[in-house]
Design an enzyme around this catalytic site. Structure first.
Site, PDB file in Angstrom:
ATOM      1  N   ASP A   1      -3.230  97.625 -11.808  1.00 46.37           N
ATOM      2  CA  ASP A   1      -3.412  96.284 -12.372  1.00 46.37           C
ATOM      3  C   ASP A   1      -2.959  96.295 -13.827  1.00 46.37           C
ATOM      4  OD1 ASP A   1      -4.245  93.696 -12.058  1.00 46.37           O
ATOM      5  OD2 ASP A   1      -6.390  94.151 -11.999  1.00 46.37           O
TER       6      ASP A   1
ATOM      7  N   GLU B   1      -7.825  84.729  -5.212  1.00 44.36           N
ATOM      8  CA  GLU B   1      -9.231  84.998  -5.545  1.00 44.36           C
ATOM      9  C   GLU B   1     -10.010  83.703  -5.716  1.00 44.36           C
ATOM     10  OE1 GLU B   1      -9.836  87.912  -8.632  1.00 44.36           O
ATOM     11  OE2 GLU B   1     -11.998  87.506  -8.723  1.00 44.36           O
TER      12      GLU B   1
ATOM     13  N   ASP C   1      -8.270  96.050 -13.018  1.00 44.86           N
ATOM     14  CA  ASP C   1      -8.772  96.058 -14.396  1.00 44.86           C
ATOM     15  C   ASP C   1     -10.260  95.672 -14.403  1.00 44.86           C
ATOM     16  OD1 ASP C   1      -8.582  93.348 -13.929  1.00 44.86           O
ATOM     17  OD2 ASP C   1      -7.645  92.874 -15.858  1.00 44.86           O
ATOM     18  N   SER C   2     -10.824  95.431 -13.202  1.00 41.77           N
ATOM     19  CA  SER C   2     -12.289  95.340 -13.064  1.00 41.77           C
ATOM     20  C   SER C   2     -12.908  96.666 -13.527  1.00 41.77           C
ATOM     21  CB  SER C   2     -12.680  95.031 -11.620  1.00 41.77           C
ATOM     22  OG  SER C   2     -12.008  95.883 -10.715  1.00 41.77           O
TER      23      SER C   2
ATOM     24  N   GLU D   1      -1.862  89.332 -13.018  1.00 35.16           N
ATOM     25  CA  GLU D   1      -2.528  88.029 -12.940  1.00 35.16           C
ATOM     26  C   GLU D   1      -1.481  86.979 -13.310  1.00 35.16           C
ATOM     27  OE1 GLU D   1      -6.365  87.686 -14.750  1.00 35.16           O
ATOM     28  OE2 GLU D   1      -7.102  89.474 -13.722  1.00 35.16           O
TER      29      GLU D   1
ATOM     30  N   LYS E   1       0.056  95.066 -10.169  1.00 37.07           N
ATOM     31  CA  LYS E   1      -0.472  93.724  -9.907  1.00 37.07           C
ATOM     32  C   LYS E   1      -0.530  92.981 -11.229  1.00 37.07           C
ATOM     33  CE  LYS E   1      -4.942  92.648  -9.089  1.00 37.07           C
ATOM     34  NZ  LYS E   1      -5.183  91.680 -10.199  1.00 37.07           N
TER      35      LYS E   1
HETATM   36  O1  KIV Z   1      -9.386  93.900 -11.007  1.00 40.58           O
HETATM   37  C1  KIV Z   1      -9.674  93.768  -9.813  1.00 40.58           C
HETATM   38  O2  KIV Z   1     -10.498  94.498  -9.246  1.00 40.58           O
HETATM   39  C2  KIV Z   1      -9.024  92.688  -9.079  1.00 40.58           C
HETATM   40  C3  KIV Z   1      -9.435  92.445  -7.667  1.00 40.58           C
HETATM   41  C4  KIV Z   1     -10.786  91.876  -7.581  1.00 40.58           C
HETATM   42  C5  KIV Z   1      -8.443  91.637  -6.924  1.00 40.58           C
HETATM   43  O3  KIV Z   1      -8.184  92.042  -9.609  1.00 40.58           O
END
Ligand code: KIV
Length: 268
Positions: free
Chosen positions: A81, A179, A42-43, A113, A111
């Site tokens: 994510d 992280e 989600d970056s 959080e 994924k």
């Molecule tokens: O959103 C993302 O890119 C991440 C990674 C940095 C682990 O969660």
């Protein structure tokens, strides 16, 4: 390319390489370069969509970019994510959002959080056939509570991360992202778990590493202190665009080579 089960079994084995990808061409290149796991992070929010944080990213945006990454790969393991508030509010809604990433977008896993509120959900999703990668330490969706600072630096905070890591592994998570935590904490968590840890800013003792692709290739304007630019794509990109602008402006592009006449056309 490994499967979720392969990755789960890679704890203490060959280092796992994970990289973010947000589109099909990047996914294709990363797969060709031998990356084990593609994370549609989600970056996306900061890296691609121009937001200051990941908080505005929607399920629809993650769904669309995950599907693009899946289309760009032959057999890579793709992890989607789950964006802010898409999980952890209502269980059935969380399951529906995660399920769409597998059923419709074609991801292999999600994924999440993680925190105390995601242990039961991890168990439920795993039972339903949705593999979960947990994520502890700095969790950017909690920026308003935690900031972007190092996590697990006091004994209590470190113990909490280790306990949560164990709880998520017991709940069925197949891997854990750590992280921005101290390297000795990441080493201790890695030793304590039978599932692999994948670190970012967590030192060399994790079972694998993950970076944001724009940081890794040198496309980001600046790179966090714990990351490394392995190329200078930003210069290559701006040089190429600058050359294009110059060529159009000085008339050297396009030439005959880039053009065609149609002999049947008559303009007299
Ligand atoms: O959103 C993302 O890119 C991440 C990674 C940095 C682990 O969660």
């Amino acid at each position: 390319m490994p499967t979720v089960r392969d990755v789960r079994g890679m704890a203490g084995d060959e280092p796992i390489t994970m990289l973010t990808a947000y589109d099909a061409p990047t996914a294709e290149l990363a797969e060709q370069a031998g990356v084990d796991v593609l994370l549609v992070g989600d970056s996306l929010g900061n890296v691609v969509l121009g937001h200051d944080t990941t908080l505005p990213v929607t399920v629809e945006e993650m769904h669309s970019h995950t599907a693009a990454v899946v289309r760009g790969t032959e057999e890579a393991l793709v992890v989607a994510d789950m964006p802010f508030l898409s999980v952890g509010v209502e269980e059935s809604e969380s399951i529906e959002h995660c399920g769409r990433m597998l059923k419709e977008a074609g991801a292999n896993a999600v994924k999440i959080e993680s925190g105390p509120h995601t242990v039961e959900l991890t168990d439920r999703l795993t039972d339903l056939g949705i593999p979960v990668m947990a994520h502890l330490g700095l969790t950017p969706q909690h920026v308003n509570r935690l900031g972007y600072t190092r996590q697990g630096t006091s004994q209590d905070a470190a113990d909490e991360i280790r306990d949560l890591a164990r709880a998520h592994a017991e709940a069925g998570a197949f891997a854990l992202v750590l992280e921005h935590v101290p390297a000795n904490l990441a080493g201790a968590v890695t030793d304590a778990l039978s599932i692999p840890t994948i670190g970012i800013g967590a030192g060399p003792d994790c079972d694998g590493q993950v970076l944001v692709v724009d940081d890794a290739v040198g496309l980001s304007e600046s790179v966090p202190p714990f990351a490394e630019a392995f190329g200078d794509v930003r210069s290559a990109y701006t040089d190429a665009i600058g050359d294009y602008v110059e060529a159009v402006e000085d008339g050297s592009f396009p030439t005959e080579e880039h053009s065609h006449d149609e002999s049947s056309l008559d303009f007299d």
